[in-house]
Write a protein that holds these residues in place. Structure first.
Motif, short mmCIF file in Angstrom:
data_model
loop_
_atom_site.label_atom_id
_atom_site.label_comp_id
_atom_site.label_asym_id
_atom_site.label_seq_id
_atom_site.Cartn_x
_atom_site.Cartn_y
_atom_site.Cartn_z
N ARG A 251 0.83 -1.21 0.00
CA ARG A 251 0.00 0.00 0.00
C ARG A 251 0.87 1.26 0.00
O ARG A 251 0.58 2.22 -0.72
N GLU A 252 1.91 1.26 0.82
CA GLU A 252 2.79 2.42 0.87
C GLU A 252 3.49 2.63 -0.47
O GLU A 252 3.64 3.76 -0.93
N TYR A 253 3.93 1.54 -1.06
CA TYR A 253 4.59 1.64 -2.36
C TYR A 253 3.64 2.20 -3.42
O TYR A 253 3.99 3.09 -4.21
N GLU A 254 2.41 1.68 -3.45
CA GLU A 254 1.44 2.15 -4.43
C GLU A 254 1.12 3.63 -4.22
O GLU A 254 0.97 4.39 -5.18
N GLN A 255 0.99 4.05 -2.94
CA GLN A 255 0.71 5.46 -2.67
C GLN A 255 1.86 6.35 -3.11
O GLN A 255 1.65 7.41 -3.70
N ARG A 256 3.10 5.88 -2.81
CA ARG A 256 4.27 6.67 -3.19
C ARG A 256 4.40 6.77 -4.71
O ARG A 256 4.68 7.83 -5.26
N ALA A 258 1.95 6.40 -6.89
CA ALA A 258 0.82 7.17 -7.42
C ALA A 258 1.10 8.67 -7.31
O ALA A 258 0.82 9.44 -8.23
N GLU A 259 1.67 9.10 -6.19
CA GLU A 259 2.00 10.51 -6.01
C GLU A 259 3.10 10.93 -6.98
O GLU A 259 3.05 12.02 -7.57
N ARG A 262 1.63 11.19 -10.38
CA ARG A 262 0.80 12.39 -10.50
C ARG A 262 1.66 13.62 -10.76
O ARG A 262 1.34 14.46 -11.60
#
Length: 439
Positions: A251-256, A258-259, A262
């Motif tokens: 989850r942390e990897y995907e959030q990082r 994704a940001e 972006r």
């Protein structure tokens, strides 16, 4: 006694496997790509990572021009020990529709320091290009130095192409349309590469996760027959803990990521907006003696710092309007038109032209609209009537620099009274004078 020793060895083996179980939770992405901006409408670049090999590619998208490119790229990588930078420098000659690259092998000198590297992005610390004219053996050098990760194209090099009309205005319009087409094609390619990269990352991560689970299950199965129920229970608990930790890291990897994606996408959008607007410079209205065409065409656009925003970027664009000659062969002054358009938008208006046909002007206007809208800009259209031809319009200006046509004043009239409108006493006197004359 021998059986007890054997069981003890097996138990120790299980604990060692469980202690180093985090190895199975590591993730590794073999192939990754990222787009990197060059600041040149005809030159595109991207970073490619394939295992321990990483390359920075530059492609010449122009169909006829040859460029010599020098660059230093700063690439950001992430690993198990944190993030770090890798620098690439090279010089390469790129023929039309050809590409070249700089290559490096990462993580091989000391693999223990940074395992399982991941590509986070990059930028050019400096990027210069030289147009190579093979016919005349001449070069024209340009550069784009990156200070804020935002670039401006500076492609003012000369060309030997003779297929364009010799009129400079027509030639500029054709070249502008070609460069804008290149921007649109690069934008589609960027979106396609980003989608492919996202899919590849998701598939690689899922594959590694499944392999980790499989290896853990195989290890537990291999020693199940020699361990007690207590040890098996502890192994199950540790496996669940690893799965939960793996999900948290995922989850942390995907959030990082994704940001990061972006930010990269926003940077590309802003660069596309500015590159497109730079293709539509301001142009004053020429005097009638400087430009013989009877009708020339312009349109207006205006924007402010919101062009750099992810959301809320606004650009005002007018209709295409005509600037005709007056009866005496002159045209309206630029200052006159700017005075009339200054209230059309809340920003500083840019008068862009000129074109010889309304069709050509509208075609370029629609291209600009399309690029801006595809890069997250809200278009607000305004209307201006222009200076169309009028038989009664002349260039006679008053003290304030306004023509009669600009002021829209009706022609002056002398109010001479008709005979029937004279007072009765005056009518009698006129009739008496006529009678005395004939008597």
């Amino acid at each position: 006694m021998r059986r007890i020793i054997t069981q003890t060895k097996n138990i120790i083996l299980v604990f060692l496997l469980l202690s180093y179980g985090n190895v199975f939770a590591q993730t590794k992405t073999e192939y990754e790509t990222a787009v990197i901006s060059t600041g040149h409408a005809s030159l595109s670049a991207k970073i490619k990572k394939n295992g321990s090999s990483m390359e920075v590619w530059v492609k010449n998208n122009h169909p006829t021009k040859t460029y010599k490119v020098n660059f230093t790229a700063n690439v950001r990588l992430g690993g198990t020990k944190g993030e770090f930078n890798e620098t690439f420098s090279t010089s390469v000659k790129l023929k039309p529709n050809a590409d070249g690259f700089a290559i490096s092998y990462i993580g091989e000198a000391d693999p223990s320091k940074n395992l399982y590297l991941s590509l986070l992005g990059g930028k050019f610390d400096n990027f210069t290009w030289t147009e190579v004219n093979d016919t005349k053996n001449t070069e024209t050098t340009n550069s784009a130095t990156n200070t804020n990760n935002s670039y401006q194209a500076n492609d003012n090099a000369t060309t030997n192409e003779t297929s364009y009309n010799t009129n400079p205005q027509v030639k500029q319009a054709v070249e502008r349309q070609n460069r804008l087409k290149t921007i649109q094609e690069q934008q589609k390619e960027q979106q396609k590469e980003q989608q492919n990269a996202n899919y590849e990352k998701a598939m690689a991560f899922e594959q590694q996760r499944q392999e980790s689970i499989k290896q853990t299950n195989e290890t537990i199965s291999a020693v199940t027959g020699v361990i007690t129920d207590y040890i098996y229970q502890k192994a199950e608990e540790r496996r669940k803990e690893r799965e939960e930790e793996e999900e948290r890291l995922e989850r942390e990897y995907e959030q990082r990521m994704a940001e990061h994606e972006r930010k990269v996408a926003l940077e590309a959008k802003i660069n596309n907006r500015k590159t497109a607007l730079a293709e539509f410079p301001a142009k004053d209205i020429p005097l009638g003696s400087q430009e013989k065409a009877g009708s020339i065409y312009y349109f207006i656009y205006a924007y402010d710092n919101s062009i750099n925003n992810e959301n809320g970027a606004n650009v005002y664009i007018s209709n295409v309007f005509v600037i005709d000659k007056f009866n005496d062969g002159t045209r309206a002054y630029t200052s006159t038109v700017k005075k009339e358009i200054e209230t059309l938008t809340p920003f500083a208006e840019i008068l862009h032209g000129y074109y010889y046909t309304q069709q050509n002007a509208e075609q370029l206007r629609q291209t600009l609209l399309s690029i801006l809208q595809n890069n997250g800009v809200t278009i607000k259209e305004v209307n201006y009537k222009g200076k169309p031809f009028s038989k009664n319009a002349t260039k006679q200006e008053d003290f304030w620099g306004e023509t009669q046509n600009d002021q829209k004043f009706a022609p002056a009239k002398i109010n001479t009274a008709k005979p029937r409108e004279l007072p009765k006493e005056t009518q009698k006197q006129e009739e008496k004078k006529k009678k005395d004359f004939w008597d």
